[in-house]
Design a protein around this motif. Structure first.
Motif, short mmCIF file in Angstrom:
data_model
loop_
_atom_site.label_atom_id
_atom_site.label_comp_id
_atom_site.label_asym_id
_atom_site.label_seq_id
_atom_site.Cartn_x
_atom_site.Cartn_y
_atom_site.Cartn_z
N THR A 192 0.61 -1.32 -0.29
CA THR A 192 0.37 -0.13 -0.18
C THR A 192 0.84 1.35 0.18
O THR A 192 0.27 2.13 -0.63
CB THR A 192 -1.13 0.00 1.08
OG1 THR A 192 -1.67 -1.70 1.48
CG2 THR A 192 -1.86 1.27 1.88
N ARG A 193 2.43 1.36 0.58
CA ARG A 193 2.69 2.11 0.73
C ARG A 193 3.39 2.67 -1.16
O ARG A 193 4.21 3.62 -0.82
CB ARG A 193 4.23 2.05 1.75
CG ARG A 193 4.09 1.51 3.20
CD ARG A 193 4.28 1.39 3.78
NE ARG A 193 6.02 2.59 3.44
CZ ARG A 193 7.20 1.73 3.88
NH1 ARG A 193 7.46 0.45 2.98
NH2 ARG A 193 7.63 2.61 3.30
N PHE A 194 3.42 1.60 -2.06
CA PHE A 194 4.29 1.62 -2.92
C PHE A 194 2.35 2.38 -4.24
O PHE A 194 2.90 1.46 -5.15
CB PHE A 194 5.45 0.44 -3.03
CG PHE A 194 5.99 0.27 -2.92
CD1 PHE A 194 6.96 1.32 -3.15
CD2 PHE A 194 5.96 -0.11 -1.43
CE1 PHE A 194 8.70 0.83 -2.00
CE2 PHE A 194 7.40 0.00 -0.41
CZ PHE A 194 8.72 0.59 -1.09
N PRO A 195 2.07 2.98 -3.59
CA PRO A 195 1.19 3.51 -5.39
C PRO A 195 1.88 3.93 -6.94
O PRO A 195 0.83 3.34 -7.73
CB PRO A 195 0.32 4.93 -4.74
CG PRO A 195 1.97 5.74 -3.86
CD PRO A 195 1.94 4.07 -3.32
N ARG A 196 3.44 4.22 -6.98
CA ARG A 196 3.76 4.28 -7.97
C ARG A 196 4.25 3.23 -8.77
O ARG A 196 4.75 2.70 -9.09
CB ARG A 196 4.97 5.62 -7.62
CG ARG A 196 4.66 6.58 -7.04
CD ARG A 196 4.04 7.43 -8.25
NE ARG A 196 4.88 7.81 -9.51
CZ ARG A 196 6.08 8.90 -9.27
NH1 ARG A 196 6.26 9.17 -7.51
NH2 ARG A 196 6.57 9.22 -10.68
N VAL A 197 4.15 1.79 -7.92
CA VAL A 197 4.76 0.68 -8.57
C VAL A 197 3.42 -0.17 -8.42
O VAL A 197 3.41 -1.40 -8.07
CB VAL A 197 5.71 0.52 -7.48
CG1 VAL A 197 7.29 1.05 -8.94
CG2 VAL A 197 6.41 0.55 -6.86
N HIS A 198 1.83 -0.13 -8.49
CA HIS A 198 1.16 -0.82 -8.66
C HIS A 198 0.10 -0.97 -7.08
O HIS A 198 -0.80 -1.04 -7.05
CB HIS A 198 1.77 -2.44 -9.24
CG HIS A 198 2.18 -2.44 -10.07
ND1 HIS A 198 1.38 -1.78 -11.52
CD2 HIS A 198 2.97 -3.18 -10.59
CE1 HIS A 198 2.08 -1.83 -12.27
NE2 HIS A 198 3.74 -2.19 -11.94
N GLY A 199 1.00 -0.62 -6.18
CA GLY A 199 0.07 0.11 -4.54
C GLY A 199 -0.48 -1.71 -3.84
O GLY A 199 -0.07 -3.02 -4.22
N THR A 270 12.61 5.84 -3.23
CA THR A 270 12.41 7.30 -4.14
C THR A 270 10.75 7.38 -3.59
O THR A 270 10.08 7.55 -4.13
CB THR A 270 13.14 8.29 -4.35
OG1 THR A 270 12.76 6.65 -5.56
CG2 THR A 270 14.16 7.81 -4.27
N LEU A 271 9.95 6.17 -3.93
CA LEU A 271 8.65 5.33 -4.32
C LEU A 271 7.85 5.45 -3.45
O LEU A 271 6.82 5.17 -3.14
CB LEU A 271 8.65 5.03 -5.65
CG LEU A 271 9.37 4.61 -6.69
CD1 LEU A 271 9.05 3.29 -7.47
CD2 LEU A 271 8.65 6.25 -7.56
N ALA A 272 8.55 4.98 -1.79
CA ALA A 272 7.06 4.55 -1.44
C ALA A 272 6.71 6.10 0.18
O ALA A 272 8.01 6.96 -0.58
CB ALA A 272 8.56 4.24 0.14
N VAL A 273 5.79 5.20 -0.25
CA VAL A 273 4.90 6.90 0.65
C VAL A 273 4.60 6.37 1.98
O VAL A 273 4.39 5.49 2.52
CB VAL A 273 3.26 7.24 0.07
CG1 VAL A 273 3.05 8.09 0.75
CG2 VAL A 273 3.71 6.57 -1.64
N MET A 274 5.57 7.10 3.03
CA MET A 274 5.50 7.07 4.81
C MET A 274 3.97 7.71 4.80
O MET A 274 3.35 8.01 4.62
CB MET A 274 6.53 7.61 5.45
CG MET A 274 7.66 7.95 4.23
SD MET A 274 8.59 5.93 4.11
CE MET A 274 8.82 5.41 5.99
#
Length: 274
Positions: A192-199, A270-274
């Motif tokens: 879920t923290r990686f919406p830029r890579v499919h989430g 750099t792609l992770a959403v914290m």
């Protein structure tokens, strides 16, 4: 066209970045023409779609409408094979291990170099890849079977329709990883923290619920064994444009071969959403 999200971190300094440079050099020279899973750990890898400028706006709109399977992380100018936002030396004509050339919606060839096919009207799109979130899963102690067994991930066409844009429409393609239920929950939390890579996944459990009739016969990649007590977990997949291209029957376009990705100079972190 809509603005493409900017990705920071494409500065080569050494360490993982040096590994990415070395991997691209091996690919460019023809020394590596297979899957890229496990190459240049820590670095973002991308799916590829190259289309004529005449339909590029529609494709970007398709990606905007379908961000889980088609998260755009880089895009070239028409006729320019370089992608400086992802790596200073990247040449999209030579830096993917294996390409797929499509003519009128049919797979025509699978070259390892497309310089002879390049045209001044072509636009390259790089889409986020699940390899980025797999690194986060492994770092958390989750076991990824296709990585452990040196396989390509299993990918399936589903009966889930994508949102259409212009000539682009077709089924969602998903990738599958099996987990015991407790690990599946953790995998959902992490990705879920990686919406830029499919989430987060789009489905887990019964494959037939999304139109997969035989889990042992993937449409792309390798069969990945599901052990007793495990459930299959499905993520939106960047191979979706290949199914969409076939449905659109474009006169000409180019994609990557499944599992054979573009390795960038961008760090996965750099792609992770914290």
């Amino acid at each position: 066209m809509s603005a493409v999200p900017k990705v920071s971190g494409a500065t080569v300094t050494g360490g993982p970045e040096a590994a990415a440079l070395a991997a691209r050099a091996a690919i460019r020279s023809g020394r590596h023409a297979g899957p890229t899973a496990g190459l240049a750990p820590g670095m973002v890898q991308g799916n590829l779609a190259i289309l004529p400028k005449a339909v590029a706006h529609d494709f970007l709109r398709f990606c905007d409408l379908n961000p889980k399977p088609c998260p755009v992380i880089g895009m070239s100018q028409p006729g320019d094979p370089m992608l400086p936002m992802l790596g200073g030396d990247i040449d999209i004509r030579t830096d993917v291990p294996r390409y797929r050339v499509w003519r009128d919606g049919q797979l025509a060839e699978e070259p390892t170099d497309i310089r002879a096919l390049w045209r001044d009207d072509l636009v390259a799109f790089v889409l986020g890849c699940s390899f980025s979130f797999e690194e986060a899963l492994v770092a958390d102690g989750l076991r990824i079977r296709h990585i452990e067994r040196n396989q390509n991930v299993a990918m399936y066409r589903t009966n889930v329709a994508t949102a259409p844009a212009g000539p682009f429409h077709g089924p969602l393609v998903v990738s599958m990883r099996p987990f015991v239920p407790a690990d599946a929950i953790r995998a959902i939390q992490i990705t879920t923290r990686f919406p830029r890579v499919h989430g987060a996944p789009v489905h887990f459990g019964d494959p037939a619920a999304i139109g997969i009739q035989d889990i042992d016969k993937p449409d792309y990649g390798d069969r990945v064994e599901i052990l007793a007590g495990e459930v299959p977990v499905f993520w939106a997949c960047g191979v979706t444009p290949q199914a969409v291209v076939a449905a659109a029957r474009l006169p000409f376009c180019i994609t990557h071969a499944p599992g054979a990705m573009l390795i960038t100079d961008v760090r996965n972190s750099t792609l992770a959403v914290m």
